[in-house]
Motif scaffolding. Structure first.
Motif, mmCIF file in Angstrom:
data_model
loop_
_atom_site.group_PDB
_atom_site.id
_atom_site.type_symbol
_atom_site.label_atom_id
_atom_site.label_comp_id
_atom_site.label_asym_id
_atom_site.label_seq_id
_atom_site.Cartn_x
_atom_site.Cartn_y
_atom_site.Cartn_z
ATOM 1 N N ALA A 137 0.823 -1.211 0.000
ATOM 2 C CA ALA A 137 0.000 0.000 0.000
ATOM 3 C C ALA A 137 0.859 1.263 0.000
ATOM 4 O O ALA A 137 0.531 2.249 -0.666
ATOM 5 C CB ALA A 137 -0.931 -0.006 1.215
ATOM 6 N N GLU A 138 1.965 1.235 0.740
ATOM 7 C CA GLU A 138 2.855 2.396 0.787
ATOM 8 C C GLU A 138 3.467 2.676 -0.587
ATOM 9 O O GLU A 138 3.549 3.826 -1.031
ATOM 10 C CB GLU A 138 3.957 2.168 1.814
ATOM 11 N N ARG A 141 0.772 3.937 -2.948
ATOM 12 C CA ARG A 141 0.431 5.337 -2.656
ATOM 13 C C ARG A 141 1.482 6.275 -3.243
ATOM 14 O O ARG A 141 1.157 7.330 -3.794
ATOM 15 C CB ARG A 141 0.331 5.538 -1.145
ATOM 16 N N GLY A 144 0.848 6.513 -6.888
ATOM 17 C CA GLY A 144 -0.297 7.383 -7.125
ATOM 18 C C GLY A 144 0.061 8.854 -6.982
ATOM 19 O O GLY A 144 -0.361 9.693 -7.787
ATOM 20 N N ASN A 145 0.873 9.151 -5.961
ATOM 21 C CA ASN A 145 1.337 10.536 -5.790
ATOM 22 C C ASN A 145 2.217 10.966 -6.962
ATOM 23 O O ASN A 145 2.196 12.125 -7.389
ATOM 24 C CB ASN A 145 2.113 10.665 -4.484
ATOM 25 N N ALA A 158 -1.045 1.573 -10.267
ATOM 26 C CA ALA A 158 -0.281 1.660 -9.027
ATOM 27 C C ALA A 158 -0.117 0.305 -8.347
ATOM 28 O O ALA A 158 0.960 -0.021 -7.834
ATOM 29 C CB ALA A 158 -0.940 2.652 -8.073
ATOM 30 N N ASP A 159 -1.164 -0.516 -8.337
ATOM 31 C CA ASP A 159 -1.095 -1.813 -7.673
ATOM 32 C C ASP A 159 -0.132 -2.762 -8.384
ATOM 33 O O ASP A 159 0.621 -3.492 -7.745
ATOM 34 C CB ASP A 159 -2.488 -2.448 -7.590
#
Length: 208
Positions: A137-138, A141, A144-145, A158-159
């Motif tokens: 998840a980090e 994220r 995504g950023n 992203a995943d």
């Protein structure tokens, strides 16, 4: 000293002893008697705080994970303060998971022992899976950023990117721990290349 503070101190004292035994001699070296001796306390006190070996191992794993998470948080905070790119911050943060020095080698051995034990213990397996999901998840994220600020192409999932980077990181950590000649240098090269393959653009966040 307040009871809660003394409780936390004792648990940390015992957990540090467990981590030390695992790092030096492996899981088989962890007994209540050896843990008590290393921690400088009684066997009864160890059993009071940790009724089973798996309880001790779980808290050792959580302590190591917490230490890594704290360092990653510091890296992220410092990187943001100095206006570093997301790619630079991610690379430095991921490196904290590589056993590149004695402290991180000891941490890595604890996490490997925990993962092995988790194969036979559903409760430990749940913690292991949750920790892996947290790392995923980090990374996702951060990707995504990166999309938002221009470091990552809009079409990147992203995943998928996080799964690939996490898998590469896990494999590299194992190779470095085994100590093959040049493994540490190669790990840096591969990890840098993997991050660069995702973060291909320039961040617009700090453009004046």
């Amino acid at each position: 000293m307040p009871r809660t503070a003394d409780h936390a101190r004792r648990r940390a004292q015992i957990t540090d002893a467990v981590c030390g035994l695992i790092a030096e001699r492996g899981l088989d070296a962890v007994t209540v008697a050896r843990t008590a001796s290393r921690a400088g306390i009684s066997v009864g006190l160890v059993q009071h705080y940790f009724p089973s070996k798996d309880d001790m191992l779980l808290h050792a794993f959580e302590r190591v994970s917490g230490a890594v998470a704290a360092r990653v948080a510091d890296i992220t905070s410092e990187g943001t303060r100095h206006e570093r790119s997301i790619a630079e911050i991610v690379l430095a943060a991921l490196a904290e998971h590589l056993p590149l020095d004695e402290a991180r080698r000891a941490e890595f051995r604890v996490t490997r022992v925990f993962a092995g034990r988790a194969l036979e213990n559903p409760a430990l397996a749940e913690v292991d899976a949750r920790t892996a999901a947290g790392l995923h998840a980090e990374i996702a994220r951060a990707v995504g950023n990166g999309v938002e600020c221009g470091e990552v192409e809009p079409g990147v999932d992203a995943d998928t990117a996080a799964a690939r980077v996490a898998a590469v990181l896990e494999g590299l950590a194992t190779q470095v721990y085994r100590g093959a000649p040049g493994a540490a240098d190669r790990a840096w090269e591969v990890l840098r290349a993997e991050v660069a393959a995702v973060f291909t653009g320039e961040c617009s966040q700090y453009v004046r």
